[in-house]
Design an enzyme around this catalytic site. Structure first.
Site, PDB file in Angstrom:
ATOM      1  N   HIS A 175      -3.190  10.386 -27.450  1.00  0.00           N
ATOM      2  CA  HIS A 175      -3.381   9.045 -26.888  1.00  0.00           C
ATOM      3  C   HIS A 175      -4.147   8.159 -27.864  1.00  0.00           C
ATOM      4  CE1 HIS A 175      -2.798  10.342 -22.388  1.00  0.00           C
ATOM      5  NE2 HIS A 175      -1.675  10.271 -23.049  1.00  0.00           N
ATOM      6  N   HIS A 183      -3.293  15.751 -25.835  1.00  0.00           N
ATOM      7  CA  HIS A 183      -3.137  14.359 -25.398  1.00  0.00           C
ATOM      8  C   HIS A 183      -4.332  13.475 -25.760  1.00  0.00           C
ATOM      9  CE1 HIS A 183       0.345  15.926 -23.382  1.00  0.00           C
ATOM     10  NE2 HIS A 183       0.621  14.793 -22.767  1.00  0.00           N
ATOM     11  N   HIS A 225       5.650   8.939 -27.449  1.00  0.00           N
ATOM     12  CA  HIS A 225       4.585   9.709 -26.796  1.00  0.00           C
ATOM     13  C   HIS A 225       4.647  11.185 -27.222  1.00  0.00           C
ATOM     14  CE1 HIS A 225       1.766  11.030 -23.764  1.00  0.00           C
ATOM     15  NE2 HIS A 225       2.650  11.893 -23.324  1.00  0.00           N
ATOM     16  N   LYS A 256       5.438  23.134 -14.227  1.00  0.00           N
ATOM     17  CA  LYS A 256       4.743  21.910 -13.790  1.00  0.00           C
ATOM     18  C   LYS A 256       4.540  21.920 -12.281  1.00  0.00           C
ATOM     19  CE  LYS A 256       3.541  17.347 -14.269  1.00  0.00           C
ATOM     20  NZ  LYS A 256       3.565  16.137 -15.037  1.00  0.00           N
ATOM     21  N   ARG A 259       0.813  -1.235   0.000  1.00  0.00           N
ATOM     22  CA  ARG A 259       0.000   0.000   0.000  1.00  0.00           C
ATOM     23  C   ARG A 259       0.845   1.285   0.000  1.00  0.00           C
ATOM     24  NH1 ARG A 259      -3.098  -3.030   3.830  1.00  0.00           N
ATOM     25  NH2 ARG A 259      -4.750  -4.101   2.720  1.00  0.00           N
ATOM     26  N   ARG A 292      -4.745  21.267 -13.628  1.00  0.00           N
ATOM     27  CA  ARG A 292      -3.776  20.244 -14.068  1.00  0.00           C
ATOM     28  C   ARG A 292      -4.172  19.626 -15.398  1.00  0.00           C
ATOM     29  NH1 ARG A 292      -0.382  15.712 -10.646  1.00  0.00           N
ATOM     30  NH2 ARG A 292       0.714  14.931 -12.460  1.00  0.00           N
ATOM     31  N   LYS A 335       1.903  11.310 -11.163  1.00  0.00           N
ATOM     32  CA  LYS A 335       1.030  10.425 -11.950  1.00  0.00           C
ATOM     33  C   LYS A 335       1.800   9.169 -12.269  1.00  0.00           C
ATOM     34  CE  LYS A 335      -2.237  13.373 -14.382  1.00  0.00           C
ATOM     35  NZ  LYS A 335      -2.687  13.835 -15.705  1.00  0.00           N
ATOM     36  N   GLU A 377      -5.823  16.680 -10.373  1.00  0.00           N
ATOM     37  CA  GLU A 377      -6.457  17.041 -11.641  1.00  0.00           C
ATOM     38  C   GLU A 377      -7.973  17.223 -11.549  1.00  0.00           C
ATOM     39  OE1 GLU A 377      -4.543  15.275 -15.149  1.00  0.00           O
ATOM     40  OE2 GLU A 377      -6.498  15.296 -16.113  1.00  0.00           O
ATOM     41  N   ASN A 414      -2.835  18.306 -20.423  1.00  0.00           N
ATOM     42  CA  ASN A 414      -3.264  17.314 -21.417  1.00  0.00           C
ATOM     43  C   ASN A 414      -3.506  17.913 -22.789  1.00  0.00           C
ATOM     44  OD1 ASN A 414      -3.765  14.505 -20.300  1.00  0.00           O
ATOM     45  ND2 ASN A 414      -4.517  15.838 -18.684  1.00  0.00           N
ATOM     46  N   GLU A 447       6.711  18.221 -25.125  1.00  0.00           N
ATOM     47  CA  GLU A 447       6.118  18.550 -23.812  1.00  0.00           C
ATOM     48  C   GLU A 447       6.644  19.903 -23.298  1.00  0.00           C
ATOM     49  OE1 GLU A 447       3.614  16.834 -22.776  1.00  0.00           O
ATOM     50  OE2 GLU A 447       3.936  14.656 -22.886  1.00  0.00           O
TER      51      GLU A 447
HETATM   52  P1  NAD Z   1      10.727   6.057 -22.576  1.00  0.00           P
HETATM   53  O1  NAD Z   1      10.683   5.915 -21.135  1.00  0.00           O
HETATM   54  O2  NAD Z   1      10.241   4.930 -23.406  1.00  0.00           O
HETATM   55  O3  NAD Z   1      12.216   6.399 -22.991  1.00  0.00           O
HETATM   56  C1  NAD Z   1      12.491   6.617 -24.343  1.00  0.00           C
HETATM   57  C2  NAD Z   1      13.651   5.739 -24.854  1.00  0.00           C
HETATM   58  O4  NAD Z   1      14.871   6.314 -24.462  1.00  0.00           O
HETATM   59  C3  NAD Z   1      13.651   4.329 -24.321  1.00  0.00           C
HETATM   60  O5  NAD Z   1      14.099   3.454 -25.326  1.00  0.00           O
HETATM   61  C4  NAD Z   1      14.666   4.406 -23.202  1.00  0.00           C
HETATM   62  O6  NAD Z   1      15.243   3.152 -22.910  1.00  0.00           O
HETATM   63  C5  NAD Z   1      15.668   5.353 -23.783  1.00  0.00           C
HETATM   64  N1  NAD Z   1      16.442   6.115 -22.832  1.00  0.00           N
HETATM   65  C6  NAD Z   1      16.005   6.660 -21.686  1.00  0.00           C
HETATM   66  N2  NAD Z   1      16.961   7.418 -21.152  1.00  0.00           N
HETATM   67  C7  NAD Z   1      18.030   7.337 -21.970  1.00  0.00           C
HETATM   68  C8  NAD Z   1      19.320   7.910 -21.949  1.00  0.00           C
HETATM   69  N3  NAD Z   1      19.691   8.789 -21.009  1.00  0.00           N
HETATM   70  N4  NAD Z   1      20.168   7.592 -22.943  1.00  0.00           N
HETATM   71  C9  NAD Z   1      19.792   6.747 -23.929  1.00  0.00           C
HETATM   72  N5  NAD Z   1      18.586   6.190 -24.024  1.00  0.00           N
HETATM   73  C10 NAD Z   1      17.706   6.498 -23.041  1.00  0.00           C
HETATM   74  O7  NAD Z   1       9.889   7.339 -23.072  1.00  0.00           O
HETATM   75  P2  NAD Z   1       9.695   8.800 -22.461  1.00  0.00           P
HETATM   76  O8  NAD Z   1       9.477   9.657 -23.630  1.00  0.00           O
HETATM   77  O9  NAD Z   1      10.747   9.157 -21.491  1.00  0.00           O
HETATM   78  O10 NAD Z   1       8.339   8.670 -21.642  1.00  0.00           O
HETATM   79  C11 NAD Z   1       7.129   8.359 -22.286  1.00  0.00           C
HETATM   80  C12 NAD Z   1       6.198   7.783 -21.253  1.00  0.00           C
HETATM   81  O11 NAD Z   1       5.942   8.746 -20.248  1.00  0.00           O
HETATM   82  C13 NAD Z   1       4.840   7.394 -21.811  1.00  0.00           C
HETATM   83  O12 NAD Z   1       4.478   6.143 -21.309  1.00  0.00           O
HETATM   84  C14 NAD Z   1       3.910   8.462 -21.285  1.00  0.00           C
HETATM   85  O13 NAD Z   1       2.599   8.003 -21.122  1.00  0.00           O
HETATM   86  C15 NAD Z   1       4.550   8.793 -19.981  1.00  0.00           C
HETATM   87  N6  NAD Z   1       4.238  10.131 -19.472  1.00  0.00           N
HETATM   88  C16 NAD Z   1       3.853  10.226 -18.190  1.00  0.00           C
HETATM   89  C17 NAD Z   1       3.585  11.456 -17.649  1.00  0.00           C
HETATM   90  C18 NAD Z   1       3.231  11.569 -16.195  1.00  0.00           C
HETATM   91  O14 NAD Z   1       2.848  12.654 -15.754  1.00  0.00           O
HETATM   92  N7  NAD Z   1       3.385  10.521 -15.418  1.00  0.00           N
HETATM   93  C19 NAD Z   1       3.725  12.604 -18.421  1.00  0.00           C
HETATM   94  C20 NAD Z   1       4.139  12.471 -19.739  1.00  0.00           C
HETATM   95  C21 NAD Z   1       4.401  11.223 -20.260  1.00  0.00           C
HETATM   96  N1  GLY Z   2       1.594  14.973 -17.827  1.00  0.00           N
HETATM   97  C1  GLY Z   2       0.321  15.281 -17.330  1.00  0.00           C
HETATM   98  C2  GLY Z   2       0.282  15.519 -15.860  1.00  0.00           C
HETATM   99  O1  GLY Z   2       1.248  15.325 -15.169  1.00  0.00           O
HETATM  100  O2  GLY Z   2      -0.725  15.874 -15.350  1.00  0.00           O
END
Ligand code: NAD
Ligand code: GLY
Length: 366
Positions: free
Chosen positions: A249, A245, A262, A224, A118, A238, A140, A234, A242, A182
Site C-alpha cells: 500500500h 500489503h 495492486h 478466504k 444505510r 483475517r 471489505k 479483522e 494483509n 493474491e
Molecule cells: P481493477 O478493478 O482495476 O481491474 C483491473 C483492470 O482490468 C481494469 O482496467 C478493469 O477495467 C479491467 N478488467 C476487469 N475485468 C476485466 C475483464 N474480464 N476483461 C478485461 N478487462 C477487465 O483491479 P483489480 O486487480 O481487480 O482490483 C484491485 C482493487 O481491489 C484495488 O483497489 C484493491 O485495493 C482492491 N482489493 C480489495 C480487496 C477486498 O478485500 N475488498 C482485496 C484485494 C484487493
Molecule cells: N483482502 C484482505 C481481506 O479481505 O481481508
C-alpha cells in the site's frame, strides 16, 4: 458449478465458481429480491459484459452507472455518482446493487450499497482473477483517500458472489499475473500444500489452463471463506490476508494510484515482508528465494521502486489500518505456509529491509 459457503450466521452467502454462470438466470432470480436493480461497472467492462447481465434482468427496473476505469477513480467523488443515480431514480431501501467488475468496482459498489439508505442488498460479479480470489469475498468495501489506500470504508457482505472463469478470457496477461499475487498469498499464509502446487503448476496458470485456473480460484476462495467465517471484522486471523500489503500500500500511495497494479505492489511488498522475516530468523535464504522466484515466474515485480526512499516508505507505512497507537504492525512469515498476526517490529529492522532488499536497483539511505 462449485459452491463455497461463507459462514456468517444469518448473513452467510455462497460463492459460485464455474463457467457459463451468466446464463444461469435462476441465480439472479434467487438472489435479487427487489424490482429495482442498479448495475455498477466501468467503461472497459460494460461493453464486454453488461448485456449478458441485462439478459438475466428483463423483468426488473434496471439502472446502470458506468464509471471511468482505474484505481485513481476509487474515490468518494465517484461513489457519489452512484448515490446521484439511485436518488434521481427514487431507488428504495429494498433495491439491489450489482457490482460488475474487478476489485475497484467491487469495493466501490459494495461501499455504495453499504451507505445508500444505510444499506441495500448487493451482488458481487467479479471479472478479474484478483477479484474472484480475494476482493469480492469477505465484505471489505471502500475507497481510497489521497493520504491512504482503502482508508474510507465499511464491512458489508454481499448476497452472493458469482465468479465466472470465462471473464478471464478477456483479461490481459498483466492483470492475470496481478491476480496470481493474491493467489500465492494464500499458500504463504496458511496453505503450504497449495504453495507447492503453485510452484509446480504456475506455467499452466500463465497459459490459462481452465482446470488449473478453476482449481486456483476454488482453493483461494476456500481459504478466504474459512478466514472470513472465523474473523469477519479483522480482529485476528483475517489480518494475515494483509501479508505484503503494508509495504504494498505504501508503494501504491507513494508512487501514485494506478502506476502499479495492486497485485504487483503486493508482490513487491510480500518479498519485502519475506526479507524482513528472514532477518528475524524465521525464513531461510532458500525460503525467500522460492518466494521471489515464484513471483518472478508470474512476471510480477519483486523490487521496490527507486522513487521511494526508506523514510518516505516509513511515513507511508504509518498510515495503515493494522497500526495501533501510530505504531507500524506487520504480517510476517514464521515459516512457509504460516503467518504471524500483526506484530510490532523494531523500526531498525524494517529500515534494514527498506535499505538493503533489492539494493542495487533501488533505495537510497534515509
Ligand atoms: P481493477 O478493478 O482495476 O481491474 C483491473 C483492470 O482490468 C481494469 O482496467 C478493469 O477495467 C479491467 N478488467 C476487469 N475485468 C476485466 C475483464 N474480464 N476483461 C478485461 N478487462 C477487465 O483491479 P483489480 O486487480 O481487480 O482490483 C484491485 C482493487 O481491489 C484495488 O483497489 C484493491 O485495493 C482492491 N482489493 C480489495 C480487496 C477486498 O478485500 N475488498 C482485496 C484485494 C484487493
Ligand atoms: N483482502 C484482505 C481481506 O479481505 O481481508
Amino acid at each position: 458449478m462449485k459452491k463455497i459457503q461463507v459462514e456468517l450466521g444469518n448473513r452467510s452467502y455462497p460463492i459460485y465458481i464455474g463457467s457459463d454462470l451468466l446464463k444461469k438466470s435462476e441465480l439472479f432470480k434467487f438472489h435479487i429480491k427487489s424490482k429495482q436493480v442498479v448495475i455498477i461497472s466501468n467503461v472497459t467492462i460494460a461493453p464486454l459484459y453488461l448485456d449478458k447481465i441485462l439478459n438475466n434482468l428483463l423483468e426488473y427496473e434496471v439502472q446502470t452507472v458506468i464509471l471511468p476505469d482505474g484505481e485513481q477513480f476509487k474515490t468518494l467523488e465517484y461513489v457519489t455518482q452512484i448515490f446521484d443515480k439511485l436518488l434521481a431514480n427514487k431507488f428504495s431501501r429494498n433495491s439491489t446493487l450489482i457490482a460488475l467488475g474487478g476489485g475497484v468496482i467491487g469495493d466501490m459498489g459494495g461501499f455504495a450499497a453499504a451507505c445508500y439508505q444505510r444499506g441495500i442488498s448487493f451482488l458481487q460479479i467479479p471479472t478479474t482473477l484478483l477479484a474472484q480470489v480475494d476482493s469480492s469475498v469477505g465484505g471489505k468495501t471502500g475507497v481510497n483517500h489521497p493520504l491512504g489506500k482503502n482508508m474510507i470504508g465499511a464491512f458489508y457482505q454481499p448476497e452472493c458472489v458469482i465468479a465466472d472463469a470465462d471473464f478471464l478470457d478477456s483479461l490481459d496477461n498483466r492483470q492475470l499475473s496481478a491476480g496470481l499475487a493474491e493467489v500465492i498469498k494464500y499458500g504463504l499464509i496458511r496453505d503450504i500444500v497449495f504453495f507447492e502446487w503453485l510452484e509446480i503448476n504456475v506455467d499452466k496458470l500463465l497459459n490459462r489452463d481452465k482446470h488449473a485456473l478453476a482449481y486456483a480460484i476454488e482453493r483461494s476462495c476456500i481459504n478466504k471463506a474459512e478466514i472470513v467465517s472465523e474473523d469477519e471484522t479483522e480482529t485476528g486471523v483475517r489480518a494475515t490476508l494483509n501479508l505484503g500489503h503494508t509495504f504494498g500500500h505504501a508503494i501504491e500511495t507513494g508512487v501514485g494510484y494506478g502506476t502499479y497494479l495492486h497485485g504487483e505492489a503486493v508482490a513487491i511488498g510480500t518479498c519485502q515482508a519475506a526479507d524482513l522475516s528472514r532477518r528475524i530468523g524465521w525464513l531461510t535464504d532458500s525460503d525467500v528465494n522460492r518466494i521471489v522466484a515464484l513471483f518472478k515466474k508470474c512476471n510480477l515485480p519483486t523490487i521496490p521502486p527507486t522513487k521511494l526512499n526508506s523514510s518516505q516508505f516509513l511515513d507511508l507505512m504509518a498510515v495503515d489500518k493494522k497500526n495501533v497507537d501510530g505504531k507500524i504492525r506487520l504480517i510476517l512469515l514464521t515459516k512457509l505456509g504460516t503467518a504471524t498476526l500483526p506484530i510490532e517490529i523494531e523500526n531498525k529492522l524494517i529500515v534494514q529491509t527498506l535499505e538493503s532488499y533489492g539494493k542495487n536497483q533501488s533505495l537510497s539511505p534515509s
